[in-house]
Design an enzyme around this catalytic site. Structure first.
Site, PDB file in Angstrom:
ATOM      1  N   GLU A  20      -3.241  -0.912  10.002  1.00  0.00           N
ATOM      2  CA  GLU A  20      -2.046  -0.869   9.145  1.00  0.00           C
ATOM      3  C   GLU A  20      -1.068  -1.946   9.601  1.00  0.00           C
ATOM      4  OE1 GLU A  20      -0.048   2.534   7.788  1.00  0.00           O
ATOM      5  OE2 GLU A  20      -1.776   3.863   7.842  1.00  0.00           O
ATOM      6  N   ASP A 205      -0.097   4.312   0.303  1.00  0.00           N
ATOM      7  CA  ASP A 205       0.037   4.017   1.733  1.00  0.00           C
ATOM      8  C   ASP A 205       0.902   2.764   1.896  1.00  0.00           C
ATOM      9  OD1 ASP A 205      -0.410   3.806   4.544  1.00  0.00           O
ATOM     10  OD2 ASP A 205      -2.302   4.841   4.332  1.00  0.00           O
TER      11      ASP A 205
END
Length: 298
Positions: A20, A205
């Protein structure tokens, strides 16, 4: 609406546990493997090199959610890490600004984060087991102060800011919703949240805003990335050959490459591309990623 003309291509040999926090800073692609506490950088100029691996910049003893560089301090970072916010020196020493999640009744950690165009740093927190409403959003000011600005979030992701820093998008992934907030340029105060988009299949996300104001969203569990217009209309769906896309950014030399991270965590039988980092050319570039500007007197 679904775009199958061009498929995201895997860039490097790495398969991350939870990739991420991907950002394009000063001609380089930077990202994190959250649970492993790793800060990573792409080789060369961020272009795909067959068989090449990401370079480990730092490895922390705590989870690492996201970073932003410190303006005018090469090699230094502000980081959402462990249970709070810290400064990272080039040799990996952690200087904690605050660890507000130490006081929570549940085991929690920091998650996604980003610097806004005004030089503030924002980062969310979540319970390890995604307990409902256990997450918060924090703002780090130029004086190093860490302020909880939102609570009652389950799994905060983003935030993502428009190029002028006056609008923030924040996903509550567990609820499948993205909200939009106005941002006061001087104080960083947030306006009343407005519903922006709801995702029925998968969870929103990581996010990024392009120069036209459209919002790119990694959709965890759906194997796709969505693009939304400023009015919340879904206008593009890009399939990703990984089950759990987790982060997105616009970068490359001209800002017209969409990078997508993904995750293997939680998958019983990960596929060969789960956990990979992907790239896809797009038509509209993104603005440069912002740095954290800390006041010298802080």
């Amino acid at each position: 609406m679904t775009d199958t003309a061009q498929q995201p291509r895997p860039c490097w040999s790495d398969r991350l546990e939870l990739g991420e926090g991907v950002r394009w800073f000063d001609g380089r692609l930077v990202l994190v493997d959250i649970l492993a506490g790793r800060l990573l950088q792409a080789p060369d100029d961020g272009g795909a090199v067959p068989g090449a691996a990401l370079r480990e910049v730092l490895r922390l003893p705590v989870p690492l959610g996201a970073v932003a560089p410190l303006a005018d301090r090469p090699g230094w970072w502000v980081a959402a890490a462990g249970t709070g916010i810290c400064l990272l020196s080039p040799d990996g020493v952690l200087d904690w600004l605050a660890r507000p999640e130490d006081a929570t009744p549940l085991p929690t950690r920091m998650n996604d984060g980003v610097a806004d165009p005004h030089g503030r740093f924002w980062a969310g927190s979540m319970a390890y087991d995604a307990t409902e409403d256990a997450g918060s959003l924090y703002r780090v000011g130029p004086d190093g102060s860490v302020t909880r600005v939102l609570d009652g979030i389950t799994v905060p992701n983003g935030p993502a800011f428009t190029a002028d820093g006056t609008v923030m998008y924040l996903a509550d992934s567990a609820r499948g919703v993205i909200r939009r907030y106005s941002v006061d340029a001087f104080s960083g105060a947030l306006g009343t949240p407005e519903p922006f988009a709801t995702i029925g299949h998968g969870a929103p996300d990581g996010m990024a805003v392009d120069r036209n104001g459209s919002l790119w969203v990694a959709v965890w569990g759906a194997g796709a990335v969505h693009r939304y217009r400023e009015d919340g209309t879904l206008d593009r769906v890009v399939p990703v050959p990984a089950a759990q896309p987790a982060g997105v950014c616009l970068g490359g030399p001209d800002g017209r490459t969409l990078f997508v991270t993904s995750a293997r965590v939680g998958l019983d039988e990960p596929g060969p591309l789960d956990g990979a980092v992907f790239a896809l050319p797009v038509d509209t570039p993104g603005p440069p990623a912002s740095s954290f500007r800390r006041a010298e007197a802080a």
